[in-house]
Design an enzyme around this catalytic site. Sequence first.
Site, PDB file in Angstrom:
ATOM      1  N   GLN A 137       9.157  -6.212   6.527  1.00  0.00           N
ATOM      2  CA  GLN A 137       8.688  -4.929   5.997  1.00  0.00           C
ATOM      3  C   GLN A 137       9.777  -4.252   5.179  1.00  0.00           C
ATOM      4  OE1 GLN A 137       6.296  -1.647   8.245  1.00  0.00           O
ATOM      5  NE2 GLN A 137       8.441  -1.136   8.552  1.00  0.00           N
TER       6      GLN A 137
ATOM      7  N   TYR B 286       0.845  -1.202   0.000  1.00  0.00           N
ATOM      8  CA  TYR B 286       0.000   0.000   0.000  1.00  0.00           C
ATOM      9  C   TYR B 286       0.878   1.249   0.000  1.00  0.00           C
ATOM     10  CZ  TYR B 286       0.952  -0.004   5.074  1.00  0.00           C
ATOM     11  OH  TYR B 286       1.556  -0.023   6.303  1.00  0.00           O
TER      12      TYR B 286
END
Length: 301
Positions: A228, A188
């Site tokens: 991440q 995103y």
Amino acid sequence: MAPLMLPHLATVFGGFCLADMSPVPLTLEGASVLHQMFRFRWIAWRALSLPERERVIDEAIELLEPAEEGDGPPRPNQSALYSLVGHKGDLMMVHFRDTVEDLNRFELELAQTDLYEYLEPTSSYLSVVELGLYESSGKHYAEFAQHGIEPYSPAWNAEVKEVLDRQSVAMASRLYPEIPESKYLCFYPMDRRRGEQANWYTVSMQDRQRMMHEHGLIGRRYADRVKQIISGSIGLDDWEWGVDLFADDPVVFKKLIYEMRFDEVSAIYALFGSFYVGVRVKLATLHHWLGGNLGASPAKS
């Protein structure tokens, strides 16, 4: 461009005023990243004979296989495919390369394959792997000020370059990461808020540093379940950052992002774009995903 004006900061450390320090944290940049989202033209694809489908798939694999394997450390230069879940598309390709030019070259090579005839682009995102150095920036800016080095002077620029060069070497594996083997990816884009009541870019650097530190503590609690990769896209795409989360359980995306919603930096200053969740498609299973020689039904009709 006019300099960013911050409220006066009266805080003084060691004889220098924080108002004299740069409000901009240092950042390290690494691999260039491109996300490509596609719809697959299933009806046209099914109209092909099975041998023709096999030929098209084999041609695509010939291009994609070296990219899936990558170059290995220190700069993997990899690509990965994900089967998207939901209405936003069918397939997402994620590419990590040394430069934007390398991304563009691979993008053009892909566009020249016969498989591309059946890929309808729905979105894309360009960014560069970024590591923000909030804590390190404050420390070094304070040292520069204590030594009487004027911000943005040649001496300042030389000191900053030395810091960035040293940190880039130390963090090379994070700046040029391998694409995790995790089964799921959540991608995103996001911004920091610039509204009338809450504007991230007018908050003092020490307050931003504090919030980012607290924000990072949440992520660290999930480090054993989520990988991440943050990439910066200011000046490159429509949002300011791209976030890739890799995990073997998609529910952990919900848990992590939900918990972060209660964090000050997200609750007040974060704006989020569309979320894309995909299941990893290894090239060894591409025939199956496309309904090739196994005669399998496509993942989506």
